[in-house]
Structure formats: structure tokens, C-alpha cells
Enzyme design. Structure first.
Site, PDB file in Angstrom:
ATOM      1  N   HIS A  58       0.968  -1.425  -0.303  1.00  0.00           N
ATOM      2  CA  HIS A  58      -0.240   0.252  -0.301  1.00  0.00           C
ATOM      3  C   HIS A  58       0.716   1.451   0.116  1.00  0.00           C
ATOM      4  CE1 HIS A  58      -3.164   3.216   1.153  1.00  0.00           C
ATOM      5  NE2 HIS A  58      -4.159   1.890   0.799  1.00  0.00           N
ATOM      6  N   PHE A  59       1.309   1.794  -0.715  1.00  0.00           N
ATOM      7  CA  PHE A  59       1.466   1.566  -2.648  1.00  0.00           C
ATOM      8  C   PHE A  59       3.164   1.434  -2.440  1.00  0.00           C
ATOM      9  CE2 PHE A  59      -2.901   3.402  -1.890  1.00  0.00           C
ATOM     10  CZ  PHE A  59      -3.345   2.585  -2.633  1.00  0.00           C
TER      11      PHE A  59
END
Length: 157
Positions: A58-59
Site C-alpha cells: 500500500h503502495f
């Protein structure tokens, strides 16, 4: 927790937080509580670091703290208020509701998040709170949450 400890605690380090809350790494979202005002409000701290497991996905290449974990940090700070007030020991504080959640700015590794939690009302074992998450004084997320103290089944201890 003794009655004296319940009334005298105005801040909490990670050891004290772990006495108040059942959460543990990697799901303990509060590193320190810098202020607890009776059973009315608290300010919890989360130091966001790049080596936390959520940043793996993420991410990749652009890590952002998931909003749900900001809400969880708010809820854990609120849970510490409930646990401290009632001296619940082995009982649990369940997260019940989320209303009016808003995410204003991304939170990234290196940020220090402050969870400002203020009790709106309490009826029996049900508590309602307004919460703001702040970084450098700016609101990054906010929500109204509800919690309930649940007496733990002694057979599950």
C-alpha cells in the site's frame, strides 16, 4: 488496575498501553498516549515508519498509510479511555460504529500522527467519540466512532 492508577494516569507509554489494550504488533496503532483527561479525552501518538507491513502493498514505491489504520488508531486511543475509566482488566472494548469518516491528506512514513479523541456521550457500556488524526497540526482524517465494553467470557481467558 488499582483505583489510584485509574485516577492518576495522565499519559501512557507503550507498556501501559499494552496493559489497557489487547492489541499487539503489527496491529497496535498507538505508540504513546501523551494526554488523558479523566474519561473525556485523550491524545495518542503513532510514529509511522517505512518498515511497517502495510507498506509492502500500500503502495509499492509510494507508501501511504491505509485510512482504515488511521481509524483503528483513533479507536484504540478511545479504547484506552474506556479501559482506564472502567478498569476493565481482561474485558474488551469493541469498536461498533464509524460515522462521518473523512480522509483529508495522505499519511506517509516519517509522519507523527496525533489521534485527538473526545468523548461525546456515554450510556452504560456504550461510548461515542469524535476523533481527529493530525500531522504537524493539520487534520489528515476525522470520524465519529462508537465503542462498547464487553465482559470477557471467563472460559476464553
Amino acid at each position: 488496575m488499582t483505583e489510584d492508577a485509574k485516577t492518576s494516569l495522565s499519559s501512557a507509554d507503550i507498556i501501559e498501553i499494552m496493559k489497557l489494550l489487547p492489541h499487539r504488533y503489527p496491529f497496535l496503532m498507538v505508540d504513546r498516549i501523551i494526554e488523558i483527561d479523566s474519561d473525556n479525552s485523550a491524545i495518542g501518538i503513532k510514529n509511522v515508519t517505512a518498515n511497517e507491513p502495510q507498506f509492502t502493498g500500500h503502495f509499492p514505491g509510494s507508501p501511504i498509510m491505509p485510512g482504515v489504520l488511521l481509524i483503528e488508531g483513533m479507536a484504540q486511543t478511545a479504547g484506552a479511555i474506556c479501559a482506564r475509566k472502567d478498569g476493565i482488566g481482561g474485558n474488551l472494548v469493541y469498536f461498533m460504529t464509524i460515522d462521518n469518516a473523512r480522509f483529508r491528506k495522505p499519511v506517509v512514513p516519517g509522519d507523527r500522527v496525533e489521534f485527538h479523541v473526545v468523548k461525546q456521550k456515554q450510556r452504560g457500556t456504550i461510548w461515542k467519540f469524535h476523533c481527529d488524526a493530525k500531522v504537524d497540526g493539520s487534520v489528515v482524517a476525522e470520524a465519529d466512532i462508537g465503542a462498547m465494553i464487553v465482559r470477557k467470557d471467563p472460559d476464553q481467558a
